[in-house]
Write an enzyme that holds these catalytic residues in place. Structure first.
Site, PDB file in Angstrom:
ATOM      1  N   TYR A  55      -2.769  -2.364  -3.904  1.00 15.18           N
ATOM      2  CA  TYR A  55      -1.676  -1.828  -3.607  1.00 15.18           C
ATOM      3  C   TYR A  55      -1.064  -1.121  -4.834  1.00 15.18           C
ATOM      4  O   TYR A  55      -0.442  -0.123  -4.669  1.00 15.18           O
ATOM      5  CB  TYR A  55      -0.317  -2.749  -3.085  1.00 15.18           C
ATOM      6  CG  TYR A  55      -0.557  -3.255  -1.971  1.00 15.18           C
ATOM      7  CD1 TYR A  55      -0.066  -2.486  -1.035  1.00 15.18           C
ATOM      8  CD2 TYR A  55      -1.375  -4.286  -1.321  1.00 15.18           C
ATOM      9  CE1 TYR A  55      -0.293  -2.558   0.611  1.00 15.18           C
ATOM     10  CE2 TYR A  55      -1.450  -4.565   0.004  1.00 15.18           C
ATOM     11  CZ  TYR A  55      -1.003  -3.672   0.976  1.00 15.18           C
ATOM     12  OH  TYR A  55      -1.140  -4.047   2.316  1.00 15.18           O
ATOM     13  N   ASN A  90       5.266   3.482   8.114  1.00 15.39           N
ATOM     14  CA  ASN A  90       4.553   4.065   6.765  1.00 15.39           C
ATOM     15  C   ASN A  90       5.369   3.471   5.649  1.00 15.39           C
ATOM     16  O   ASN A  90       6.380   3.196   5.634  1.00 15.39           O
ATOM     17  CB  ASN A  90       4.286   5.586   6.594  1.00 15.39           C
ATOM     18  CG  ASN A  90       3.668   6.183   7.791  1.00 15.39           C
ATOM     19  OD1 ASN A  90       2.987   5.460   8.495  1.00 15.39           O
ATOM     20  ND2 ASN A  90       3.767   7.638   8.123  1.00 15.39           N
ATOM     21  N   HIS A 107       7.751  -1.695   8.138  1.00 13.72           N
ATOM     22  CA  HIS A 107       6.737  -2.197   7.281  1.00 13.72           C
ATOM     23  C   HIS A 107       6.772  -2.362   5.787  1.00 13.72           C
ATOM     24  O   HIS A 107       5.811  -2.604   5.185  1.00 13.72           O
ATOM     25  CB  HIS A 107       5.249  -1.642   7.805  1.00 13.72           C
ATOM     26  CG  HIS A 107       5.026  -1.716   9.290  1.00 13.72           C
ATOM     27  ND1 HIS A 107       4.035  -1.085   9.968  1.00 13.72           N
ATOM     28  CD2 HIS A 107       5.595  -2.792  10.071  1.00 13.72           C
ATOM     29  CE1 HIS A 107       3.994  -1.773  11.071  1.00 13.72           C
ATOM     30  NE2 HIS A 107       4.988  -2.521  11.600  1.00 13.72           N
TER      31      HIS A 107
END
Ligand code: APR
Length: 237
Positions: A55, A90, A107
Protein backbone atom coordinates in the site's frame (compact mmCIF):
# COMPACT_ATOMS: atom_id res chain seq x y z
CA UNK A 1 -30.92 15.58 -16.07
CA UNK A 2 -30.26 18.98 -14.46
CA UNK A 3 -33.24 18.85 -12.13
CA UNK A 4 -32.92 15.17 -11.33
CA UNK A 5 -31.31 13.39 -8.42
CA UNK A 6 -28.22 11.72 -9.79
CA UNK A 7 -26.00 9.09 -8.14
CA UNK A 8 -22.77 7.95 -9.81
CA UNK A 9 -20.82 4.84 -8.79
CA UNK A 10 -17.28 4.55 -10.10
CA UNK A 11 -14.80 1.67 -10.09
CA UNK A 12 -11.21 1.01 -11.07
CA UNK A 13 -11.98 1.50 -14.78
CA UNK A 14 -12.33 5.27 -14.41
CA UNK A 15 -8.73 5.53 -13.19
CA UNK A 16 -7.31 3.11 -15.77
CA UNK A 17 -6.56 5.87 -18.29
CA UNK A 18 -4.67 7.72 -15.56
CA UNK A 19 -2.32 4.74 -15.30
CA UNK A 20 -3.69 2.95 -12.23
CA UNK A 21 -4.17 -0.74 -12.90
CA UNK A 22 -7.61 -2.27 -12.46
CA UNK A 23 -8.14 -5.39 -10.35
CA UNK A 24 -9.56 -8.02 -12.63
CA UNK A 25 -7.88 -7.46 -15.96
CA UNK A 26 -4.68 -9.36 -15.25
CA UNK A 27 -5.08 -13.05 -14.39
CA UNK A 28 -6.41 -12.41 -10.90
CA UNK A 29 -3.15 -10.76 -9.92
CA UNK A 30 -3.00 -7.20 -8.67
CA UNK A 31 0.38 -5.57 -9.28
CA UNK A 32 1.85 -9.11 -9.17
CA UNK A 33 0.21 -10.07 -5.87
CA UNK A 34 -2.69 -12.36 -5.12
CA UNK A 35 -5.58 -10.19 -3.94
CA UNK A 36 -5.99 -12.45 -0.86
CA UNK A 37 -2.41 -11.75 0.21
CA UNK A 38 -2.63 -7.97 0.12
CA UNK A 39 -6.31 -7.09 0.46
CA UNK A 40 -7.70 -9.15 3.33
CA UNK A 41 -7.44 -8.89 7.15
CA UNK A 42 -5.92 -12.41 7.02
CA UNK A 43 -3.20 -11.18 4.67
CA UNK A 44 -2.42 -8.30 7.06
CA UNK A 45 -2.25 -10.67 10.05
CA UNK A 46 -0.04 -13.14 8.18
CA UNK A 47 2.46 -10.67 6.72
CA UNK A 48 1.83 -7.04 7.67
CA UNK A 49 5.18 -5.97 6.20
CA UNK A 50 4.22 -7.20 2.75
CA UNK A 51 0.79 -5.55 2.90
CA UNK A 52 2.26 -2.30 4.25
CA UNK A 53 4.89 -2.09 1.50
CA UNK A 54 2.25 -2.89 -1.09
CA UNK A 55 0.00 0.00 0.00
CA UNK A 56 2.93 2.38 0.50
CA UNK A 57 3.67 1.70 -3.18
CA UNK A 58 0.07 2.53 -4.08
CA UNK A 59 0.28 5.70 -1.97
CA UNK A 60 3.50 6.82 -3.65
CA UNK A 61 1.90 6.18 -7.03
CA UNK A 62 -0.63 8.92 -6.30
CA UNK A 63 2.16 11.45 -6.93
CA UNK A 64 2.74 10.05 -10.42
CA UNK A 65 -0.83 10.06 -11.74
CA UNK A 66 -3.31 12.74 -12.68
CA UNK A 67 -7.07 12.86 -13.24
CA UNK A 68 -8.23 12.06 -16.78
CA UNK A 69 -11.13 13.51 -18.81
CA UNK A 70 -13.59 11.08 -17.18
CA UNK A 71 -12.84 12.44 -13.69
CA UNK A 72 -13.17 16.00 -15.00
CA UNK A 73 -16.47 15.20 -16.71
CA UNK A 74 -17.98 13.91 -13.46
CA UNK A 75 -16.93 17.11 -11.68
CA UNK A 76 -18.71 19.06 -14.42
CA UNK A 77 -21.81 16.87 -14.02
CA UNK A 78 -21.82 17.59 -10.27
CA UNK A 79 -21.76 21.34 -10.96
CA UNK A 80 -24.56 21.03 -13.48
CA UNK A 81 -27.16 19.01 -11.57
CA UNK A 82 -29.11 20.03 -8.50
CA UNK A 83 -28.76 16.86 -6.48
CA UNK A 84 -25.65 14.76 -6.98
CA UNK A 85 -23.81 12.09 -5.03
CA UNK A 86 -20.56 10.51 -6.22
CA UNK A 87 -19.78 7.12 -4.69
CA UNK A 88 -16.48 5.49 -5.57
CA UNK A 89 -14.98 2.09 -4.94
CA UNK A 90 -11.59 3.61 -5.72
CA UNK A 91 -9.08 4.45 -3.03
CA UNK A 92 -7.18 7.02 -5.11
CA UNK A 93 -7.84 10.77 -4.89
CA UNK A 94 -8.31 11.43 -8.61
CA UNK A 95 -11.97 12.42 -8.27
CA UNK A 96 -11.06 15.11 -5.74
CA UNK A 97 -8.13 16.29 -7.86
CA UNK A 98 -10.47 16.38 -10.86
CA UNK A 99 -12.75 18.81 -9.02
CA UNK A 100 -15.40 16.53 -7.46
CA UNK A 101 -16.62 17.44 -4.00
CA UNK A 102 -17.82 15.35 -1.07
CA UNK A 103 -16.84 12.04 -2.66
CA UNK A 104 -18.05 8.95 -0.79
CA UNK A 105 -15.13 6.48 -0.68
CA UNK A 106 -16.90 3.24 0.18
CA UNK A 107 -13.70 1.15 0.10
CA UNK A 108 -11.51 3.64 1.96
CA UNK A 109 -8.73 6.00 0.87
CA UNK A 110 -5.00 5.86 0.31
CA UNK A 111 -4.17 9.32 1.70
CA UNK A 112 -5.39 8.44 5.18
CA UNK A 113 -4.07 5.76 7.55
CA UNK A 114 -5.99 4.17 10.41
CA UNK A 115 -4.84 3.66 13.99
CA UNK A 116 -5.02 -0.02 14.95
CA UNK A 117 -5.70 0.99 18.54
CA UNK A 118 -8.43 3.63 18.29
CA UNK A 119 -9.69 3.07 14.75
CA UNK A 120 -9.23 6.77 13.99
CA UNK A 121 -8.06 7.86 10.53
CA UNK A 122 -5.47 10.55 9.95
CA UNK A 123 -4.23 12.24 6.79
CA UNK A 124 -0.60 11.15 6.26
CA UNK A 125 0.91 12.21 2.95
CA UNK A 126 4.10 14.02 4.04
CA UNK A 127 7.37 12.86 2.44
CA UNK A 128 8.26 11.18 5.76
CA UNK A 129 5.03 9.14 5.57
CA UNK A 130 5.84 7.46 2.27
CA UNK A 131 8.63 5.01 3.18
CA UNK A 132 8.47 1.26 3.66
CA UNK A 133 8.75 1.35 7.48
CA UNK A 134 5.60 1.08 9.60
CA UNK A 135 4.20 4.37 10.94
CA UNK A 136 2.52 5.07 14.27
CA UNK A 137 -0.51 7.19 15.09
CA UNK A 138 -0.72 10.62 16.62
CA UNK A 139 -3.93 9.92 18.57
CA UNK A 140 -2.89 7.48 21.33
CA UNK A 141 -0.80 8.18 24.47
CA UNK A 142 1.37 5.27 23.45
CA UNK A 143 1.49 5.59 19.65
CA UNK A 144 0.00 2.56 17.92
CA UNK A 145 0.75 1.04 14.54
CA UNK A 146 -1.17 2.47 11.58
CA UNK A 147 -2.79 0.25 8.96
CA UNK A 148 -3.94 1.19 5.45
CA UNK A 149 -7.33 2.96 5.65
CA UNK A 150 -8.71 0.51 3.13
CA UNK A 151 -11.77 -1.73 3.24
CA UNK A 152 -10.39 -5.18 2.61
CA UNK A 153 -12.33 -8.23 1.46
CA UNK A 154 -14.40 -9.46 4.39
CA UNK A 155 -14.67 -5.96 5.94
CA UNK A 156 -17.70 -3.69 5.96
CA UNK A 157 -17.75 -0.91 3.30
CA UNK A 158 -17.85 2.64 4.65
CA UNK A 159 -20.88 4.99 4.72
CA UNK A 160 -23.31 2.31 3.54
CA UNK A 161 -26.29 3.99 5.17
CA UNK A 162 -25.67 7.23 3.31
CA UNK A 163 -25.13 5.32 0.06
CA UNK A 164 -28.35 3.29 0.32
CA UNK A 165 -30.33 6.41 1.14
CA UNK A 166 -28.97 8.26 -1.91
CA UNK A 167 -29.52 5.30 -4.24
CA UNK A 168 -33.08 4.68 -3.03
CA UNK A 169 -33.95 8.32 -3.68
CA UNK A 170 -32.26 8.85 -7.03
CA UNK A 171 -33.79 9.36 -10.48
CA UNK A 172 -30.66 8.40 -12.43
CA UNK A 173 -27.99 5.89 -11.37
CA UNK A 174 -24.79 5.86 -13.44
CA UNK A 175 -21.99 3.27 -13.13
CA UNK A 176 -18.58 4.03 -14.61
CA UNK A 177 -15.70 1.54 -14.89
CA UNK A 178 -16.74 -1.30 -12.63
CA UNK A 179 -16.85 -5.03 -13.36
CA UNK A 180 -19.87 -5.69 -11.14
CA UNK A 181 -18.12 -8.47 -9.23
CA UNK A 182 -17.85 -7.00 -5.76
CA UNK A 183 -20.86 -6.67 -3.47
CA UNK A 184 -22.55 -4.70 -2.05
CA UNK A 185 -21.40 -2.13 -4.67
CA UNK A 186 -22.43 -4.36 -7.57
CA UNK A 187 -25.96 -4.70 -6.13
CA UNK A 188 -26.63 -0.95 -5.95
CA UNK A 189 -27.82 -0.83 -9.55
CA UNK A 190 -30.56 -3.35 -8.72
CA UNK A 191 -31.68 -1.28 -5.76
CA UNK A 192 -31.73 1.87 -7.92
CA UNK A 193 -33.79 0.11 -10.55
CA UNK A 194 -36.21 -1.32 -8.01
CA UNK A 195 -36.73 2.22 -6.72
CA UNK A 196 -37.57 3.45 -10.22
CA UNK A 197 -34.29 5.04 -11.34
CA UNK A 198 -33.01 5.05 -14.91
CA UNK A 199 -29.78 3.03 -14.88
CA UNK A 200 -26.81 3.89 -17.09
CA UNK A 201 -23.47 2.12 -17.63
CA UNK A 202 -20.21 3.44 -19.08
CA UNK A 203 -17.63 0.64 -19.17
CA UNK A 204 -14.88 -0.76 -21.38
CA UNK A 205 -16.58 -4.11 -21.69
CA UNK A 206 -19.80 -5.83 -20.71
CA UNK A 207 -19.73 -6.41 -16.96
CA UNK A 208 -21.19 -9.26 -14.90
CA UNK A 209 -24.43 -7.34 -14.21
CA UNK A 210 -25.08 -5.96 -17.72
CA UNK A 211 -28.79 -6.85 -17.66
CA UNK A 212 -29.43 -4.41 -14.84
CA UNK A 213 -28.81 -1.37 -17.07
CA UNK A 214 -31.36 0.52 -19.18
CA UNK A 215 -28.68 2.33 -21.15
CA UNK A 216 -25.20 0.96 -21.95
CA UNK A 217 -22.19 2.79 -23.40
CA UNK A 218 -19.28 0.46 -24.07
CA UNK A 219 -15.87 2.11 -24.45
CA UNK A 220 -13.24 4.01 -22.52
CA UNK A 221 -14.62 6.33 -19.89
CA UNK A 222 -12.15 9.11 -20.72
CA UNK A 223 -13.30 9.07 -24.32
CA UNK A 224 -17.04 8.62 -23.75
CA UNK A 225 -17.92 10.52 -20.60
CA UNK A 226 -17.14 14.12 -21.66
CA UNK A 227 -19.59 13.85 -24.56
CA UNK A 228 -22.19 11.97 -22.53
CA UNK A 229 -22.08 14.56 -19.74
CA UNK A 230 -22.54 17.44 -22.21
CA UNK A 231 -25.53 15.61 -23.66
CA UNK A 232 -27.05 14.89 -20.25
CA UNK A 233 -26.63 18.49 -19.15
CA UNK A 234 -28.42 19.75 -22.23
CA UNK A 235 -31.38 17.38 -21.73
CA UNK A 236 -34.59 19.29 -21.11
CA UNK A 237 -35.59 18.15 -17.62
N1 APR B 1 -12.98 2.99 -19.16
C1 APR B 1 -14.07 2.35 -18.67
N2 APR B 1 -14.02 1.13 -18.13
C2 APR B 1 -12.83 0.53 -18.06
C3 APR B 1 -11.64 1.13 -18.54
C4 APR B 1 -11.75 2.42 -19.13
N3 APR B 1 -10.69 3.07 -19.61
N4 APR B 1 -10.61 0.26 -18.33
C5 APR B 1 -11.14 -0.81 -17.73
N5 APR B 1 -12.48 -0.67 -17.57
C6 APR B 1 -13.44 -1.57 -16.96
C7 APR B 1 -13.11 -3.04 -17.12
O1 APR B 1 -13.68 -3.53 -18.32
C8 APR B 1 -13.77 -3.65 -15.90
O2 APR B 1 -15.11 -4.03 -16.16
O3 APR B 1 -13.43 -1.32 -15.58
C9 APR B 1 -13.79 -2.49 -14.88
C10 APR B 1 -12.82 -2.65 -13.73
O4 APR B 1 -13.22 -3.73 -12.96
P1 APR B 1 -12.43 -4.17 -11.65
O5 APR B 1 -10.98 -4.22 -11.94
O6 APR B 1 -13.09 -5.40 -11.15
O7 APR B 1 -12.67 -2.94 -10.65
P2 APR B 1 -13.87 -2.62 -9.69
O8 APR B 1 -15.18 -3.03 -10.27
O9 APR B 1 -13.69 -1.22 -9.26
O10 APR B 1 -13.54 -3.56 -8.46
C11 APR B 1 -14.33 -3.46 -7.32
O11 APR B 1 -12.89 -4.90 -6.07
O12 APR B 1 -10.72 -5.53 -5.60
C12 APR B 1 -11.83 -4.86 -5.14
O13 APR B 1 -11.99 -3.19 -3.53
C13 APR B 1 -11.55 -3.43 -4.84
O14 APR B 1 -12.86 -1.47 -5.25
C14 APR B 1 -12.41 -2.67 -5.82
C15 APR B 1 -13.54 -3.66 -6.08
Amino acid sequence: MKQQRVVVLTGAGISAESGIRTFRDNDGLWENHRVEDVATPQGWAADPGLVWRFYQGRRRQLHEVAPNPAHLALAELQQGVEDFVLVTQNVDDLHERGGSEDVVHMHGRLETLRCEGSGRSEHRMEASDMGDEFLTCSCCMEPQRLRPDIVWFGEMPMQLERIYEAVEDCDVFIVVGSSGHVYPAAGLVLLARKCGARTVLVNADAPQNLDAFDEVHLGKAGELLPGLVSGWLSEGA
